[in-house]
Motif scaffolding. Structure first.
Motif, PDB file in Angstrom:
ATOM      1  N   ARG A 138      47.336  -5.780 -11.010  1.00  0.00           N
ATOM      2  CA  ARG A 138      47.111  -6.231 -12.379  1.00  0.00           C
ATOM      3  C   ARG A 138      45.739  -5.772 -12.887  1.00  0.00           C
ATOM      4  NH1 ARG A 138      51.021 -10.336 -13.323  1.00  0.00           N
ATOM      5  NH2 ARG A 138      52.048 -10.838 -11.360  1.00  0.00           N
ATOM      6  N   ARG A 155      39.354 -14.658  -6.937  1.00  0.00           N
ATOM      7  CA  ARG A 155      40.294 -15.765  -7.124  1.00  0.00           C
ATOM      8  C   ARG A 155      41.577 -15.537  -6.329  1.00  0.00           C
ATOM      9  NH1 ARG A 155      37.655 -19.706  -7.725  1.00  0.00           N
ATOM     10  NH2 ARG A 155      36.261 -18.244  -6.683  1.00  0.00           N
ATOM     11  N   SER A 162      42.890  -8.098 -18.587  1.00  0.00           N
ATOM     12  CA  SER A 162      42.883  -8.697 -17.246  1.00  0.00           C
ATOM     13  C   SER A 162      43.220 -10.178 -17.311  1.00  0.00           C
ATOM     14  CB  SER A 162      41.507  -8.503 -16.587  1.00  0.00           C
ATOM     15  OG  SER A 162      41.222  -7.145 -16.382  1.00  0.00           O
ATOM     16  N   ALA A 163      42.581 -10.879 -18.244  1.00  0.00           N
ATOM     17  CA  ALA A 163      42.865 -12.311 -18.389  1.00  0.00           C
ATOM     18  C   ALA A 163      44.321 -12.542 -18.768  1.00  0.00           C
ATOM     19  CB  ALA A 163      41.936 -12.910 -19.446  1.00  0.00           C
ATOM     20  N   GLY A 164      44.861 -11.695 -19.657  1.00  0.00           N
ATOM     21  CA  GLY A 164      46.264 -11.844 -20.054  1.00  0.00           C
ATOM     22  C   GLY A 164      47.230 -11.617 -18.910  1.00  0.00           C
ATOM     23  N   PHE A 200      46.757 -12.276 -15.891  1.00  0.00           N
ATOM     24  CA  PHE A 200      46.663 -13.347 -14.892  1.00  0.00           C
ATOM     25  C   PHE A 200      47.179 -14.689 -15.433  1.00  0.00           C
ATOM     26  CE2 PHE A 200      44.208 -10.381 -12.497  1.00  0.00           C
ATOM     27  CZ  PHE A 200      44.272 -10.813 -11.185  1.00  0.00           C
ATOM     28  N   THR A 201      47.799 -14.678 -16.613  1.00  0.00           N
ATOM     29  CA  THR A 201      48.418 -15.898 -17.128  1.00  0.00           C
ATOM     30  C   THR A 201      49.727 -16.172 -16.388  1.00  0.00           C
ATOM     31  OG1 THR A 201      49.579 -14.630 -18.843  1.00  0.00           O
ATOM     32  CG2 THR A 201      47.414 -15.566 -19.408  1.00  0.00           C
ATOM     33  N   PRO A 202      50.195 -17.414 -16.360  1.00  0.00           N
ATOM     34  CA  PRO A 202      51.467 -17.729 -15.676  1.00  0.00           C
ATOM     35  C   PRO A 202      52.639 -16.912 -16.215  1.00  0.00           C
ATOM     36  CG  PRO A 202      50.261 -19.738 -16.181  1.00  0.00           C
ATOM     37  CD  PRO A 202      49.518 -18.630 -16.854  1.00  0.00           C
ATOM     38  N   TRP A 203      52.686 -16.686 -17.549  1.00  0.00           N
ATOM     39  CA  TRP A 203      53.791 -15.908 -18.114  1.00  0.00           C
ATOM     40  C   TRP A 203      53.799 -14.492 -17.552  1.00  0.00           C
ATOM     41  CZ3 TRP A 203      53.811 -11.364 -20.885  1.00  0.00           C
ATOM     42  CH2 TRP A 203      55.049 -10.980 -21.431  1.00  0.00           C
ATOM     43  N   ALA A 204      52.628 -13.830 -17.551  1.00  0.00           N
ATOM     44  CA  ALA A 204      52.565 -12.461 -17.036  1.00  0.00           C
ATOM     45  C   ALA A 204      52.882 -12.431 -15.545  1.00  0.00           C
ATOM     46  CB  ALA A 204      51.174 -11.875 -17.294  1.00  0.00           C
ATOM     47  N   HIS A 205      52.475 -13.451 -14.826  1.00  0.00           N
ATOM     48  CA  HIS A 205      52.733 -13.503 -13.384  1.00  0.00           C
ATOM     49  C   HIS A 205      54.235 -13.534 -13.090  1.00  0.00           C
ATOM     50  CE1 HIS A 205      51.771 -14.293  -9.193  1.00  0.00           C
ATOM     51  NE2 HIS A 205      52.681 -15.264  -9.200  1.00  0.00           N
ATOM     52  N   SER A 206      54.982 -14.261 -13.925  1.00  0.00           N
ATOM     53  CA  SER A 206      56.427 -14.345 -13.697  1.00  0.00           C
ATOM     54  C   SER A 206      57.176 -13.147 -14.274  1.00  0.00           C
ATOM     55  CB  SER A 206      56.971 -15.643 -14.326  1.00  0.00           C
ATOM     56  OG  SER A 206      56.697 -15.671 -15.724  1.00  0.00           O
TER      57      SER A 206
END
Length: 475
Positions: free
Chosen positions: A222, A67, A203-205, A207-213
Motif C-alpha cells: 500500500r 504500525r 497512504s492514509a486512504g 490504510f482505511t478499513p474500506w481500502a483494506h477490505s
C-alpha cells in the motif's frame, strides 16, 4: 490573410522570450543588491515548507510501516540506502539540468533534451537496482532477517512500486531544480508540497478499513502504491508548470547535432556531480552494515533515526539549496563582504535552530521511541539517539553550509575533502569501533563525536583564515 498574420505570430514568441529574460535579469540584480537578510529569507522560506513536506512524507511512510509491526519497520529500514541513492541521483540531475539551462541561450531545446536525459538515467538506475536488489540487501545483512521473518516477498512488491516511480520522481526533482534556477521559488515549493501531500493523503486512504477490505494488498505494498500514484500525479503537475507557467516548449529533434551535443554536455557535467552526491548514500550503506551486525532491532531503530535526522536538520538542508545561489552570484560579482555577511547570518540562524531542535527532541525522545515501536530495545535505542545526536547537529549544520558554499565559489575539491573526512575517516571507522565496544549506543556516540570533530576543525580553520583579511572565510 495568412501572410499578413504570420509576422505577428513569428514576433510573439521572441517578445515573450525577451520578457522572461528581462525578469530573470531583474531577479539576478536583486540578489546582488538587495538586503542580505531579505534576499536569504526570500530564497529560503518557500523551500523550507517544500523540504519539510518532502521529508515529513518519508517519515510518515516509515510510521505507517511501524504500525504494521517491527518486522515491516526493519524491512523498510533496510531499503533506506537505496532510497538515499535514488534521492542523490535526483538531486544531482536537478543541479546539472538547472546549471545548463541557466547558461543556455536556447532554453526550450535544452529543456526537452534534459527531460529525455532524465528519463534515460532514471530508467537505467531503476533497472540496475531491481536486478541487484536481493544481492545488495544480502550484502547489507538482510538475508538472515528475511529467512527468519519471511518478509522478502512483501518487500519485493513494495520495491517494485518504488522503482516503477523512479522516472516520474526524477522528473519532479529536475523540474523543481529548473524552477529554482529560474527564480520561481513559489512554483518549486508548490511542486514538492503537492507531491508530499498526495503521498501522505493516499497512504492514509489506503490504510482505511474500506481500502483494506477492497484492495488485496499487503501493508508495505500500500505504501509503494501511494508513492507511485503521488509521483505520477506530481510529474504531470511538474510538466504543466514547465510548459504553461514557464512557457517552455518541449519539442526536440533527437537525432540533430545540437541534441547530441546537449546530451554529451549533460553527461559530462552529470558524472562528477552525482559522484559527489553518492558519497552520503555509500556511507549510509556501509553504516547500515555496521548497524545490522547488532541485530535486526538495531536496524529498525536506525531507520527511524535516519528519517528524523533530515527533519532535525531542516533549516541547514534548505540553506544548502538557497545560500549557494546568493554566495555564487555575489562571489562572481566580487561582492565578498555580502558573501561574508550572508554566511554569518545563515550560520547564526542554524545555531539557534539546532539548539531549539536539540531541546525539543531531548524532551520528546521517549514519546518518539514508544510512538514508533513499543518493542523495548527499539524504543530505547531511538530515545538514546534522540538525546545524543541532535546536540551534534549544530556542528554538522556548520559543515553542511561550509561544503555548499565551497561548491558555490568553485572550490569543489575542498568541499570533497571535507565530506570524505567526515564520512569515511571519522564517522564510519568511529561507528565500527563504537559497535565493537558498546553496540548500538557506541555507534550513536561515535557519529555524534565525528560531527563535533569536523565542526571544531572547520571553526579552527576559519579563525586562522580570519587573520588574513584578503582571504574569504567560510564562517
Amino acid at each position: 490573410m495568412a501572410s499578413d498574420n504570420s509576422p505577428a505570430l513569428s514576433l510573439g514568441e521572441p517578445l515573450q522570450v525577451c520578457d522572461k529574460q528581462r525578469k530573470r535579469a531583474v531577479r539576478k540584480r536583486w540578489i546582488l543588491t538587495g538586503s542580505t537578510s531579505a534576499v536569504l529569507k526570500t530564497l529560503t522560506l518557500p523551500m523550507l515548507w517544500a523540504i519539510l513536506a518532502l521529508f515529513s512524507a518519508d517519515l510518515i511512510e516509515l510510521y505507517f510501516a511501524s504500525r504494521l509491526g517491527v518486522e515491516e519497520l526493519t524491512a523498510m529500514s533496510f531499503t533506506l540506502p537505496f532510497q538515499a541513492t535514488l534521492f542523490a541521483f535526483a538531486i544531482g540531475l536537478g543541479i546539472v539540468v538547472a546549471t545548463r539551462l541557466t547558461q543556455a541561450k536556447e532554453v526550450e531545446q535544452l529543456a526537452a533534451v534534459s527531460l529525455i536525459f532524465t528519463v534515460l538515467v532514471g530508467a537505467t538506475l531503476a533497472a540496475v537496482i531491481w536486478l541487484g536488489l536481493q544481492p545488495l540487501l544480502t550484502l547489507l545483512g538482510f538475508a538472515e532477517f528475511a529467512a527468519r521473518e519471511q518478509v522478502w516477498p512483501t518487500l519485493e512488491r513494495y520495491m517494485q512500486y518504488r522503482l516503477g516511480a523512479v522516472v516520474f520522481f526524477f522528473i519532479v526533482m529536475v523540474v523543481f531544480g529548473v524552477l529554482r534556477a529560474f527564480g520561481n521559488m513559489r512554483g518549486a515549493a508548490q511542486l514538492l508540497v503537492t507531491f508530499a501531500g498526495l503521498q501522505i493523503v493516499i497512504s492514509a486512504g489506503l490504510f482505511t478499513p474500506w481500502a483494506h477490505s477492497a484492495l488485496p494488498l499487503s501493508g508495505l505494498e500500500r505504501l509503494g502504491v501511494a508513492h507511485f500514484i503521488a509521483a505520477v500525479s506530481a510529474c504531470l503537475y511538474a510538466l504543466y508548470l514547465l510548459r504553461i507557467k514557464e512557457n517552455i516548449s518541449l519539442k526536440v529533434r533527437l537525432l540533430s547535432q545540437r541534441s547530441r551535443q546537449a546530451f554529451r554536455r549533460l553527461f559530462r557535467l552529470f558524472v562528477p556531480v552525482v559522484a559527489m552526491q553518492l558519497l552520503t548514500p555509500l556511507a549510509q550503506s556501509l553504516l547500515m552494515m555496521i548497524v545490522a551486525s547488532q541485530g535486526s532491532d538495531a536496524v529498525a531503530a536506525f531507520g527511524v533515526v535516519m528519517r528524523i535526522e533530515p527533519l532535525a536538520l531542516l533549516l541547514p538542508m534548505v540553506l544548502t539549496t538557497s545560500l549557494p545561489i546568493f554566495v555564487g552570484q555575489n562571489w562572481a560579482a566580487n561582492k565578498s563582504l555580502r558573501v561574508r555577511r550572508g554566511i554569518k547570518q545563515a550560520l547564526a540562524a542554524c545555531l539557534v535552530w539546532q539548539s531549539v531542535i536539540a531541546l525539543v527532541l531531548f524532551w520528546g525522545a521517549d514519546m518518539l521511541g514508544v510512538g514508533f515501536c513499543k518493542q523495548s530495545f527499539v524504543s530505547q535505542s531511538i530515545e538514546l539517539a534522540m538525546c545524543i545526536l541532535p546536540v551534534s547537529y549544530a556542528a554538522l549544520a556548520g559543515v553542511m553550509l561550509y561544503v555548499s558554499c565551497c561548491n558555490a565559489i568553485g572550490r569543489s575539491a575542498l568541499a570533497l575533502n571535507v565530506t570524505l573526512v567526515r564520512l569515511f575517516v571519522l564517522s564510519l571507522p568511529g561507528a565500527y569501533l563504537g559497535a565493537q565496544l558498546n553496540g548500538f549506543q557506541g555507534i550513536v556516540w561515535a557519529l555524534a563525536l565525528a560531527n563535533f570533530v569536523v565542526g571544531a576543525w572547520l571553526l579552527f580553520r576559519a579563525l586562522n583564515v580570519q587573520r588574513r583579511p584578503q582571504v574569504l572565510t567560510m564562517s
